[in-house]
Design a protein around this motif. Structure first.
Motif, PDB file in Angstrom:
ATOM      1  N   CYS A 132       0.858  -1.187   0.000  1.00 46.82           N
ATOM      2  CA  CYS A 132       0.000   0.000   0.000  1.00 46.82           C
ATOM      3  C   CYS A 132       0.890   1.231   0.000  1.00 46.82           C
ATOM      4  O   CYS A 132       1.696   1.429   0.919  1.00 46.82           O
ATOM      5  CB  CYS A 132      -0.917   0.002   1.222  1.00 46.82           C
ATOM      6  SG  CYS A 132      -2.020   1.446   1.307  1.00 46.82           S
ATOM      7  N   ALA A 133       0.764   2.050  -1.038  1.00 44.15           N
ATOM      8  CA  ALA A 133       1.529   3.292  -1.120  1.00 44.15           C
ATOM      9  C   ALA A 133       0.757   4.384  -0.390  1.00 44.15           C
ATOM     10  O   ALA A 133      -0.284   4.848  -0.870  1.00 44.15           O
ATOM     11  CB  ALA A 133       1.777   3.681  -2.569  1.00 44.15           C
ATOM     12  N   ARG A 135       0.388   8.081   0.805  1.00 42.90           N
ATOM     13  CA  ARG A 135       0.854   9.402   0.371  1.00 42.90           C
ATOM     14  C   ARG A 135       0.729  10.372   1.549  1.00 42.90           C
ATOM     15  O   ARG A 135      -0.374  10.703   1.979  1.00 42.90           O
ATOM     16  CB  ARG A 135       0.037   9.861  -0.826  1.00 42.90           C
ATOM     17  CG  ARG A 135       0.165   8.899  -2.010  1.00 42.90           C
ATOM     18  CD  ARG A 135      -0.924   9.092  -3.032  1.00 42.90           C
ATOM     19  NE  ARG A 135      -2.259   8.853  -2.460  1.00 42.90           N
ATOM     20  CZ  ARG A 135      -3.367   8.715  -3.199  1.00 42.90           C
ATOM     21  NH1 ARG A 135      -3.293   8.763  -4.515  1.00 42.90           N
ATOM     22  NH2 ARG A 135      -4.535   8.516  -2.621  1.00 42.90           N
ATOM     23  N   VAL A 146       6.194   9.331   0.237  1.00 43.52           N
ATOM     24  CA  VAL A 146       5.415   8.148  -0.112  1.00 43.52           C
ATOM     25  C   VAL A 146       6.034   6.946   0.595  1.00 43.52           C
ATOM     26  O   VAL A 146       7.208   6.621   0.365  1.00 43.52           O
ATOM     27  CB  VAL A 146       5.369   7.904  -1.633  1.00 43.52           C
ATOM     28  CG1 VAL A 146       4.513   6.676  -1.948  1.00 43.52           C
ATOM     29  CG2 VAL A 146       4.826   9.136  -2.356  1.00 43.52           C
ATOM     30  N   HIS A 148       5.894   2.948   1.221  1.00 37.11           N
ATOM     31  CA  HIS A 148       5.422   1.715   0.586  1.00 37.11           C
ATOM     32  C   HIS A 148       5.333   0.638   1.671  1.00 37.11           C
ATOM     33  O   HIS A 148       6.332   0.014   2.040  1.00 37.11           O
ATOM     34  CB  HIS A 148       6.369   1.315  -0.539  1.00 37.11           C
ATOM     35  CG  HIS A 148       6.432   2.349  -1.633  1.00 37.11           C
ATOM     36  ND1 HIS A 148       5.555   2.367  -2.697  1.00 37.11           N
ATOM     37  CD2 HIS A 148       7.253   3.424  -1.805  1.00 37.11           C
ATOM     38  CE1 HIS A 148       5.837   3.392  -3.490  1.00 37.11           C
ATOM     39  NE2 HIS A 148       6.862   4.046  -2.965  1.00 37.11           N
ATOM     40  N   GLU A 177       9.990   7.276  -0.226  1.00 38.78           N
ATOM     41  CA  GLU A 177      10.361   8.248  -1.245  1.00 38.78           C
ATOM     42  C   GLU A 177      10.079   9.647  -0.705  1.00 38.78           C
ATOM     43  O   GLU A 177       8.938   9.963  -0.351  1.00 38.78           O
ATOM     44  CB  GLU A 177       9.546   8.040  -2.519  1.00 38.78           C
ATOM     45  CG  GLU A 177       9.807   6.734  -3.238  1.00 38.78           C
ATOM     46  CD  GLU A 177       8.935   6.627  -4.480  1.00 38.78           C
ATOM     47  OE1 GLU A 177       9.437   6.923  -5.578  1.00 38.78           O
ATOM     48  OE2 GLU A 177       7.755   6.270  -4.339  1.00 38.78           O
TER      49      GLU A 177
END
Length: 396
Positions: A132-133, A135, A146, A148, A177
């Motif tokens: 599940c990313a 945000r 982000v 992960h 990220e």
């Protein structure tokens, strides 16, 4: 004499990377603490057990180090393209302040898992199995992260085989990220290189005149060469933290660097800004023994890096400072890049007191100016305890 009863507040105690802190959903805080201000700060100070003149935080959840005196507030985001807003508070240990001036990159790894478990993510976005990313809007610095997060049977997967130096036990990997991690000029302190130079000169009374790279990426950071301030770059915590004169020198360097970066107006202002900027020293690769006794070989790393956090040498590396390292390493000519051997590079592995860490950054030069689209690294996270924290009713 009547004394107020304790109140209880839903909370989760989590490890994220090499840090741990108390996590709250905004909606669970007492109404007076749902907005920034004195009531919120007073509550978080009492939760953590500060200010504690003994420096132990015995009467609270803090662990009496910069890595363990931390709080996080997470809420659903109304910002387009984001799932949650994440606010980080670095709590003073012996002083009554909560510093909101920067992010915690380590605890960033725990925000996604916390948000999923706390019902802050649309269930339709959570796979039965997979990743599940999440945000995340990092509200302290106005940046996007982000996370992960691995999912098994619809639940966050916390256990696994990913090993992170500075953390004793393996866990599930959470890649992060950090999008557009550098300041573009609209934030506190100005552009990615606030002076417009890749290398500046600091003239610090009582310390000397030496080069420095001043960068706003991940977190405002002052990089200096270890050799220029009398170190090798292989130092462990005791070599710095047991030396009051060394700590004073680092704080003096930090103050002069912050002034040059435009983060403070006078040198005296540094006393009220403990979390940022960070100061780090770098050196070319060398063999050394980590704090656990594990050998680190020069052949396995690109450079050495040590960083100060809240006035002490960090036991590993702050996640935000790792972003700064990765970003600076990707830009030819910075002190970090030169310590790593110079040239263009998208990834570096650096040695820190607890071992090594790999971090990458994508940098490009346009019209003479450097931009970084993202920095990437992996951490892990785990729930340590969940339920309620209790504080006296007059804590707010």
């Amino acid at each position: 004499m009547n004394h107020p009863a304790q109140i209880r507040i839903p909370a989760t105690y989590m490890r994220g990377g090499t840090s741990k802190g108390v996590f709250f959903r905004l909606q669970d805080l007492p109404e007076a603490a749902r907005q920034p201000g004195a009531a919120r700060d007073a509550l978080l100070l009492r939760v953590i057990g500060s200010p504690d003149p003994y420096g132990k935080q015995i009467d609270g959840m803090g662990g009496a180090t910069s890595s363990t005196s931390k709080t996080v507030i997470v809420s659903s985001s109304s910002r387009p393209g984001h799932d949650v807003d994440y606010l980080f508070g670095q709590v003073g240990i012996d002083k009554a302040f909560v510093d909101w001036s920067g992010n915690c990159g380590n605890l960033s790894a725990a925000v996604g898992p916390f948000a999923i478990a706390g019902g802050l993510i649309d269930p339709a976005r959570i796979p039965a199995d997979g990743v599940c990313a999440v945000r995340i809007w990092q509200a302290n610095i106005g940046k996007t992260i982000v996370a992960h997060v691995p999912i098994v049977n619809g639940q966050v997967q916390e256990t696994g085989g990913f090993e992170l130096d500075g953390v004793t036990f393996p866990a599930a990997e959470v890649p992060l990220e950090f999008l557009d991690p550098a300041d573009e000029g609209d934030g506190d302190g100005g552009a990615m290189f606030p002076t417009g130079q890749l290398v500046d000169t600091l003239d610090v009374p009582g310390v000397g005149v030496f080069p420095a790279t001043l960068i706003n990426a991940g977190i405002p950071t002052i990089f200096v060469n270890a050799a220029d301030i009398g170190y090798s770059g292989t130092e462990l915590q005791d070599a710095i933290n047991a030396d009051p004169a060394a700590l004073a020198r680092f704080e003096t360097i930090r103050a002069h660097g912050a002034l040059k970066m435009g983060l403070i107006k006078t040198l005296d202002d540094i006393a009220s800004r403990q979390h940022t900027p960070k100061i780090a020293f770098v050196a070319p690769p060398a063999d050394y023994l980590s704090s656990s006794g594990k050998p680190v070989r020069a052949a396995d790393i690109d450079l050495l890096a040590r960083a100060m956090s809240m006035g002490k040498l960090h036991h590993a590396m702050m996640g935000t400072a790792a972003v700064a390292i990765g970003t600076a390493a990707a830009i030819p000519g910075t002190l970090v890049n030169l310590a790593a051997g110079g040239g263009k590079r998208r990834m570096v592995r650096f040695g820190h007191p607890s071992g090594t860490l790999r971090v990458g950054a994508e940098a490009r030069q346009e019209d003479g100016a450097w931009t970084v689209t993202k920095a990437v690294m992996s951490r892990s996270a785990r729930v340590l305890m969940e339920g309620w924290v209790r504080v006296p009713g007059d804590a707010l």
